[in-house]
Motif scaffolding. Structure first.
Motif, mmCIF file in Angstrom:
data_model
loop_
_atom_site.group_PDB
_atom_site.id
_atom_site.type_symbol
_atom_site.label_atom_id
_atom_site.label_comp_id
_atom_site.label_asym_id
_atom_site.label_seq_id
_atom_site.Cartn_x
_atom_site.Cartn_y
_atom_site.Cartn_z
ATOM 1 N N HIS A 6 0.854 -1.189 0.000
ATOM 2 C CA HIS A 6 0.000 0.000 0.000
ATOM 3 C C HIS A 6 0.885 1.232 0.000
ATOM 4 O O HIS A 6 1.875 1.286 0.724
ATOM 5 C CB HIS A 6 -0.901 0.004 1.238
ATOM 6 C CG HIS A 6 -1.831 1.180 1.279
ATOM 7 N ND1 HIS A 6 -2.934 1.294 0.454
ATOM 8 C CD2 HIS A 6 -1.823 2.302 2.046
ATOM 9 C CE1 HIS A 6 -3.564 2.422 0.718
ATOM 10 N NE2 HIS A 6 -2.915 3.067 1.662
ATOM 11 N N ARG A 7 0.521 2.213 -0.810
ATOM 12 C CA ARG A 7 1.310 3.424 -0.934
ATOM 13 C C ARG A 7 0.531 4.611 -0.362
ATOM 14 O O ARG A 7 -0.697 4.602 -0.320
ATOM 15 C CB ARG A 7 1.631 3.709 -2.414
ATOM 16 C CG ARG A 7 2.313 2.564 -3.125
ATOM 17 C CD ARG A 7 2.455 2.837 -4.611
ATOM 18 N NE ARG A 7 3.468 3.836 -4.884
ATOM 19 C CZ ARG A 7 3.220 5.072 -5.274
ATOM 20 N NH1 ARG A 7 1.975 5.496 -5.421
ATOM 21 N NH2 ARG A 7 4.202 5.902 -5.530
ATOM 22 N N THR A 8 1.247 5.638 0.044
ATOM 23 C CA THR A 8 0.601 6.884 0.431
ATOM 24 C C THR A 8 0.117 7.591 -0.831
ATOM 25 O O THR A 8 0.871 7.762 -1.781
ATOM 26 C CB THR A 8 1.597 7.781 1.191
ATOM 27 O OG1 THR A 8 2.088 7.076 2.322
ATOM 28 C CG2 THR A 8 0.919 9.060 1.661
ATOM 29 N N GLY A 9 -1.141 7.961 -0.865
ATOM 30 C CA GLY A 9 -1.681 8.627 -2.047
ATOM 31 C C GLY A 9 -2.723 7.779 -2.751
ATOM 32 O O GLY A 9 -3.061 6.671 -2.336
ATOM 33 N N ARG A 10 -3.238 8.286 -3.872
ATOM 34 C CA ARG A 10 -4.343 7.647 -4.588
ATOM 35 C C ARG A 10 -3.885 6.495 -5.469
ATOM 36 O O ARG A 10 -4.605 5.511 -5.631
ATOM 37 C CB ARG A 10 -5.078 8.675 -5.455
ATOM 38 C CG ARG A 10 -5.822 9.737 -4.656
ATOM 39 C CD ARG A 10 -6.503 10.741 -5.572
ATOM 40 N NE ARG A 10 -7.463 10.099 -6.455
ATOM 41 C CZ ARG A 10 -8.145 10.732 -7.395
ATOM 42 N NH1 ARG A 10 -7.961 12.018 -7.582
ATOM 43 N NH2 ARG A 10 -9.005 10.094 -8.153
ATOM 44 N N MET A 11 -2.714 6.615 -6.078
ATOM 45 C CA MET A 11 -2.260 5.612 -7.038
ATOM 46 C C MET A 11 -1.681 4.403 -6.309
ATOM 47 O O MET A 11 -0.746 4.528 -5.517
ATOM 48 C CB MET A 11 -1.219 6.220 -7.974
ATOM 49 C CG MET A 11 -1.711 7.473 -8.699
ATOM 50 S SD MET A 11 -3.233 7.176 -9.651
ATOM 51 C CE MET A 11 -2.572 6.219 -10.997
ATOM 52 N N GLN A 12 -2.258 3.245 -6.594
ATOM 53 C CA GLN A 12 -1.844 2.020 -5.933
ATOM 54 C C GLN A 12 -1.296 1.010 -6.949
ATOM 55 O O GLN A 12 -1.197 1.288 -8.138
ATOM 56 C CB GLN A 12 -3.013 1.440 -5.143
ATOM 57 C CG GLN A 12 -3.546 2.364 -4.048
ATOM 58 C CD GLN A 12 -2.510 2.711 -2.992
ATOM 59 O OE1 GLN A 12 -1.634 1.913 -2.678
ATOM 60 N NE2 GLN A 12 -2.603 3.912 -2.434
ATOM 61 N N LEU A 13 -0.964 -0.185 -6.462
ATOM 62 C CA LEU A 13 -0.232 -1.143 -7.279
ATOM 63 C C LEU A 13 -1.061 -1.782 -8.393
ATOM 64 O O LEU A 13 -0.502 -2.467 -9.255
ATOM 65 C CB LEU A 13 0.369 -2.239 -6.391
ATOM 66 C CG LEU A 13 1.487 -1.759 -5.459
ATOM 67 C CD1 LEU A 13 1.957 -2.894 -4.568
ATOM 68 C CD2 LEU A 13 2.664 -1.204 -6.269
#
Length: 418
Positions: free
Chosen positions: A93-100
């Motif tokens: 999981h990443r910080t922000g809207r764009m994910q994997l």
């Protein structure tokens, strides 16, 4: 997978972002009989400048795969569109809207932290947190999505450094500990505080020379140093097997960073119980490190809120003086208890120097959640014992007030219910 690929005379490309991880990977691949003549190892920062020199791989393995949306990674991956790409990460999981989901077709979820702990692959832990050691309203996010150093400096109390040493001595005295902090200045202060108390500590950060950093890590592994204070170094991949305690002296908005901080001490050893000391109340944002999370949902891009998706939200709690219910401070509206409706006070936290950290327990979390969502608990909260007429009411009342199970049986028998 790398060994099988090279056995078929196909090439492997292994991408990392730190030299320490690169050295460990090469050593491991040698032990596992991967054909190194068919394997390209490299740091992304280097390989992205020399893409034309990379032999075409059949398999690309990306370590800490949650980073793979970065332009440097994408430049490499797009160069080899026919390669099979595997992204490995403990925190997808990443910080922000764009994910994997932008770059991955699917996610294969491994065993949970609970399962790995039960099977002995991770150590059990105890988690300590303060009631409130900093003002979260002061925290501001930077371009990375995490909090800026300036705002963390404002939010964390100036007394935090001495407090860290005091609580370490009270909770984890003698343990090998890694301290995570937000700036070189704060790291130096923390290390100095430990040393002034006769507890050996060394500070390392991105400006520390490789020789000094390697020496510090070696002395820590040899237990010649008790405390390793660092700024954004020992998060991903670096092998520090003898860490028994982690001290978080900085807040973060990143679930991945929080899990990397908190789980650094979970390498197992017979009889070991790790200690996690959270001075920044990260627990209130992310819950426990071993909370179950919906990782399949986590890789989906969009406006999703990581709190509702991934965490059991933190618990600022208060106790009602009338019904003795323990409720979330956020549930208190217009100064009234959400259960019985009587006036309730949300007391201000004491100054940091006067507050001992408390151990967070799942029992407390579960009870608060149950109180808020149980109509029966709300009903009995505003009654006295004489108004309880069923076993279920007595059980709910006993649970609400923390009575032992025998209390319910005794009262029920006295009332003639059983």
């Amino acid at each position: 997978m790398a060994r099988r690929t090279t056995l078929r005379k196909n090439r492997v490309l292994f991408l990392v972002h730190r030299k320490e991880i690169l050295d460990q990977t090469i050593t491991t691949f040698k032990k596992q009989n991967v054909d190194l003549n068919l394997t390209t190892f490299g740091m992304v920062q280097t390989l992205t400048r020399h893409i034309q020199d990379i032999p075409v791989p059949k398999l690309i393995i990306v370590d800490e795969g949650h980073r793979a949306l970065a332009k440097s990674y994408q430049r490499i991956l797009k160069q080899f569109p026919k390669a099979i790409v595997l992204l490995f990460t403990a925190t997808p999981h990443r910080t922000g809207r764009m994910q994997l989901d932008q770059i991955a077709d699917d996610i294969i979820v491994g065993q949970s932290i609970h399962e790995l702990t039960d099977k002995g692959f991770l150590a059990p832990f105890r988690y300590f947190q303060p009631p409130n050691d900093f003002d979260p309203k002061l925290l501001k996010r930077g371009s990375t999505g995490d909090f800026t150093n300036e705002s963390m400096e404002q939010a964390m109390s100036t007394k935090i450094f001495g407090h860290i040493v005091k609580q370490y001595k009270r909770i984890a005295s003698g343990m090998q500990a890694v301290v995570y902090t937000y700036s070189i200045d704060s790291a130096i202060k923390i290390a100095n505080e430990f040393n002034s108390e006769g507890i050996s500590a060394v500070e390392v950060d991105g400006t520390t020379s490789k020789e000094k950093r390697d020496l510090a890590v070696r002395k820590f592994r040899e237990q010649k140093i008790k405390i390793l204070v660092n700024v954004n170094l020992f998060t991903e991949g670096v092998d520090l097997p003898n860490v028994d305690c982690v001290i978080m002296a900085r807040p973060t908005a990143s679930l991945a960073l929080y899990l990397q901080f908190s789980m650094r001490c979970l390498n197992p050893r017979k009889g070991k119980t790790a200690i996690i000391i959270d001075h920044a109340n990260n627990f209130k944002t992310f819950g426990y490190p071993d909370d179950d999370r919906d990782w399949k949902q986590a890789i989906k891009s969009g406006k999703q809120k990581s709190k509702s998706l991934l965490t059991d939200p933190g618990l600022a709690i208060v106790t009602c003086d009338y019904c003795f219910a323990v409720v979330k401070a956020s549930e208190v509206k217009d100064g009234k208890c959400p259960i019985c409706g009587k006036p309730i006070k949300v007391h201000k936290a004491k100054p940091v120097s006067d507050v001992d950290l408390v151990e967070a327990t799942k029992d407390r979390q579960n009870l608060i959640h149950e109180i808020v969502h149980s109509n029966l608990l709300k009903e009995v909260a505003n009654k006295n014992v004489s108004e309880l007429h069923t076993i279920k009411e007595l059980q709910a009342y006993g649970k609400l007030h923390g009575y032992k199970k025998g209390w319910c049986y005794y009262v029920a028998k006295r009332k003639g219910i059983i």
